[in-house]
Scaffold this motif. Structure first.
Motif, PDB file in Angstrom:
ATOM      1  N   GLN A 340       0.819  -1.212   0.000  1.00  0.00           N
ATOM      2  CA  GLN A 340       0.000   0.000   0.000  1.00  0.00           C
ATOM      3  C   GLN A 340       0.852   1.261   0.000  1.00  0.00           C
ATOM      4  OE1 GLN A 340      -3.419  -0.147  -0.230  1.00  0.00           O
ATOM      5  NE2 GLN A 340      -3.330   2.054  -0.581  1.00  0.00           N
ATOM      6  N   THR A 341       1.989   1.220   0.691  1.00  0.00           N
ATOM      7  CA  THR A 341       2.851   2.405   0.775  1.00  0.00           C
ATOM      8  C   THR A 341       3.378   2.814  -0.599  1.00  0.00           C
ATOM      9  OG1 THR A 341       4.667   0.903   1.333  1.00  0.00           O
ATOM     10  CG2 THR A 341       3.552   2.010   3.161  1.00  0.00           C
ATOM     11  N   THR A 342       3.902   1.847  -1.349  1.00  0.00           N
ATOM     12  CA  THR A 342       4.448   2.166  -2.673  1.00  0.00           C
ATOM     13  C   THR A 342       3.343   2.576  -3.635  1.00  0.00           C
ATOM     14  OG1 THR A 342       6.243   0.570  -2.301  1.00  0.00           O
ATOM     15  CG2 THR A 342       5.869   1.293  -4.561  1.00  0.00           C
ATOM     16  N   ALA A 343       2.207   1.877  -3.587  1.00  0.00           N
ATOM     17  CA  ALA A 343       1.088   2.231  -4.459  1.00  0.00           C
ATOM     18  C   ALA A 343       0.582   3.636  -4.161  1.00  0.00           C
ATOM     19  CB  ALA A 343      -0.039   1.211  -4.302  1.00  0.00           C
ATOM     20  N   SER A 399       4.895  12.140   2.806  1.00  0.00           N
ATOM     21  CA  SER A 399       5.186  11.741   4.195  1.00  0.00           C
ATOM     22  C   SER A 399       4.196  10.678   4.669  1.00  0.00           C
ATOM     23  CB  SER A 399       5.135  12.956   5.123  1.00  0.00           C
ATOM     24  OG  SER A 399       6.117  13.899   4.792  1.00  0.00           O
ATOM     25  N   LEU A 400       4.285   9.496   4.109  1.00  0.00           N
ATOM     26  CA  LEU A 400       3.286   8.460   4.335  1.00  0.00           C
ATOM     27  C   LEU A 400       3.103   8.096   5.803  1.00  0.00           C
ATOM     28  CD1 LEU A 400       3.844   5.994   1.359  1.00  0.00           C
ATOM     29  CD2 LEU A 400       2.275   7.913   1.532  1.00  0.00           C
ATOM     30  N   THR A 516      -2.963   7.818  11.441  1.00  0.00           N
ATOM     31  CA  THR A 516      -1.563   7.412  11.586  1.00  0.00           C
ATOM     32  C   THR A 516      -0.814   7.264  10.267  1.00  0.00           C
ATOM     33  OG1 THR A 516      -2.311   5.115  11.712  1.00  0.00           O
ATOM     34  CG2 THR A 516      -1.921   6.247  13.794  1.00  0.00           C
ATOM     35  N   PHE A 517      -1.539   7.153   9.137  1.00  0.00           N
ATOM     36  CA  PHE A 517      -0.897   7.013   7.831  1.00  0.00           C
ATOM     37  C   PHE A 517      -1.510   8.002   6.848  1.00  0.00           C
ATOM     38  CE2 PHE A 517      -0.524   2.727   9.705  1.00  0.00           C
ATOM     39  CZ  PHE A 517       0.852   2.560   9.639  1.00  0.00           C
ATOM     40  N   HIS A 518      -0.694   8.436   5.900  1.00  0.00           N
ATOM     41  CA  HIS A 518      -1.206   9.271   4.819  1.00  0.00           C
ATOM     42  C   HIS A 518      -1.610   8.367   3.664  1.00  0.00           C
ATOM     43  CE1 HIS A 518       0.694  13.430   5.944  1.00  0.00           C
ATOM     44  NE2 HIS A 518      -0.373  13.122   6.639  1.00  0.00           N
ATOM     45  N   ILE A 519      -2.868   8.426   3.300  1.00  0.00           N
ATOM     46  CA  ILE A 519      -3.355   7.690   2.139  1.00  0.00           C
ATOM     47  C   ILE A 519      -4.010   8.686   1.192  1.00  0.00           C
ATOM     48  CG2 ILE A 519      -3.679   5.537   3.388  1.00  0.00           C
ATOM     49  CD1 ILE A 519      -6.627   6.147   3.591  1.00  0.00           C
TER      50      ILE A 519
END
Length: 531
Positions: A340-343, A399-400, A516-519
């Motif tokens: 998910q991070t790379t995508a 800044s994921l 907690t995460f940037h999506i």
């Protein structure tokens, strides 16, 4: 009838006699009784003082900790009735207290750090290499296994094994380039299907990234429409959604102890966590069983083969790694950290480019000149400085992990003149560091040029930049992510121009649904084939 005087006198005499009998004489207390009462009074006073001191200790922030929010026992400091995001709260605290401060959230004491140099210092210290024993990491599975949630020797051995396997299997090497090229070609073909039409970035982006991990882990490649791929992608998507709710369980860990288990499960979605973990475990175990049935001890194909060979062969693996469940967790961690991070980084990059046609034109010019329509290879990296600049700028801007990943202090330490006690959680505020004007001019502008030197060559800016964290817990898949980003981005941009839908704009800010995460936000965007 009138009562005779003699009768009134008799009544008075009787009443007086009763009063004399019932009257309690006021005799002085014995000396011993007075002494006991005085002692009891002093004991009660002492207990009141001790209770006051105890409450003061519980309610007050311990000496030595950085300043900040403390709040009430078990609850901490909760900024009720505020519309600010978590990051905006942190920026507000930074303005008030500086680059390092404390915020007690529920029962957890968390020290937040906004300074790059302090972050490098603290995350390189072995006393801060542990993870908290939170469901956010362990998913309730005990004992913790894999890479992300373990500590000590098991974490060290799992990390070393995974890093060695990724490198041997082609991370950052030409050995894996063919598989990445194949997925890049498929992605371009999928984008052609929606060319010129407003539509969300297709799930083919996730498939491309997931397939690269599957290639390294299990020598598997799925078609975009493969039901197994769709099932797996849905599992991972739902998995990412429910883990945020578990985060609140960890901050208020006393709540599940007083709530009925059914209500607690529903409130924190722990039943969903357990179900998804079980389904993913079954999914991975099936692949492992297939590998065991076709295992060639002399010709390992992938990470699973190498683990099974070490597990069933000459027992090279340390004792704590000698179980199949640990392998399941290693695979889960690789997908959780690297898919998910790379995508999402690619999606953010597409959004930034759609909003910056000037940058897009320069990127097109470089790709046309250097590649001429061919797919990029690792050898092309040095000749694609602007492309590299776009990637690094997207990593900085997105800044994921905006508040970093939690680190546990396992023994009392000193930092910046403060005493950070054992059990404290450390978070480096990555988003703040990535927009710090001490390191970045115009930090909210998407400027790939900032990564080029006077001669136009790519210059890695190390100060103020840590998208993959730093220290012993630095991301093991950084090399793989960078390789994927370069090849996928070059392939897409060589073939397409990206624009917002007519009359609309692209919102490149993160979706606030995750604290907690940037999506990325799901929205329409237009990929138009270049002539």
């Amino acid at each position: 009838m009138k009562v005779p005087p003699s009768l009134n006198e008799a009544t008075f005499i009787v009443a007086e006699y009763k009063a004399q009998i019932l009257r309690v004489p006021e005799l002085p207390l014995p000396f011993s009784t007075v002494k006991v009462l005085e002692q009891r009074m002093w004991v009660e006073a002492l207990l009141l003082v001790l209770l006051f001191l105890l409450l003061k200790k519980v309610w007050s922030k311990p000496d030595g900790l950085p300043p900040g929010r403390w709040g009430l026992p078990y609850i901490g400091s909760i900024p009720f009735f505020s519309k600010l995001t978590l990051y905006e709260h942190l920026k507000d605290l930074q303005k008030k207290h500086g680059d390092i401060y404390t915020w007690r959230m529920g029962t957890e004491v968390i020290v937040f750090i906004h300074d790059y140099k302090l972050t490098k210092e603290i995350l390189n210290r072995p006393e801060v290499s542990d993870r908290p024993d939170w469901i956010f990491f362990t998913l309730g599975d005990k004992p913790p296994l894999g890479i992300g949630s373990t500590n000590g020797e098991l974490w060290h051995n799992n990390r070393r094994f995974s890093l060695r396997q990724l490198r041997d299997l082609g991370m950052g090497k030409s050995k894996l380039v063919a598989a990445v090229h194949n997925q890049a070609t498929i992605l371009v073909e999928e984008l052609k299907k929606q060319s010129g039409q407003p539509a969300p970035v297709p799930h083919a982006v996730n498939v491309a990234v997931i397939n690269i991990i599957w290639q390294m882990v299990a020598s598997i490649q799925f078609e975009v429409t493969d039901p197994k791929m769709i099932e797996f992608q849905d599992l991972m998507t739902n998995f990412n959604k429910v883990t945020d709710r578990a985060y609140f369980h960890d901050l208020f860990s006393w709540l599940p102890q007083i709530l009925p288990s059914a209500l607690s499960d529903r409130l924190f979605k722990l039943d969903h966590v357990r179900n998804l973990l079980s389904m993913l475990s079954v999914y991975f175990k099936k692949v492992i069983d297939e590998h065991r049935a076709t295992l060639d001890m002399d010709n390992p194909r992938d990470l699973i083969d190498n683990y099974l060979i070490d597990l069933e062969g000459d027992e090279k693996l340390p004792v704590e790694m000698q179980n199949e469940k640990n392998l399941v967790w290693i695979i889960l961690d690789l997908f959780f950290a690297g898919s998910q991070t790379t995508a999402d980084t690619l999606r953010f990059t597409f959004y930034y480019l759609a909003n910056n046609p000037r940058v897009q034109s320069k990127l097109h010019a470089e790709l046309d000149e250097v590649l001429g329509g061919a797919l990029a290879t690792l050898e092309d990296k040095a000749r694609l400085p602007y492309t590299d600049g776009v990637i690094n700028e997207a990593l900085r801007m997105s800044s994921l992990t905006p508040i970093g990943i939690h680190h546990l202090v396992r023994t009392d330490i000193q930092l910046a003149g403060y005493t950070i006690p054992k059990g404290t959680v450390i978070n480096n505020v990555t988003q703040s560091i990535h927009t710090d004007t001490r390191y970045w001019k115009d930090p909210h502008q998407f400027l790939p040029e900032r990564w080029l030197d006077d001669k136009g060559c790519f210059s890695t800016k190390k100060e103020g930049f840590l998208p993959f964290s730093v220290g012993k817990r630095q991301c093991v898949g950084e090399g793989l992510a960078r390789m994927e980003l370069m090849i996928f981005l070059a392939a897409v941009m060589a073939n397409f121009t990206i624009t917002p839908p007519p009359g609309k704009t692209i919102d490149s800010s993160p979706d606030p649904v995750s604290p907690t995460f940037h999506i990325t936000r799901v929205q329409d965007i237009v990929f138009t084939m270049r002539k």
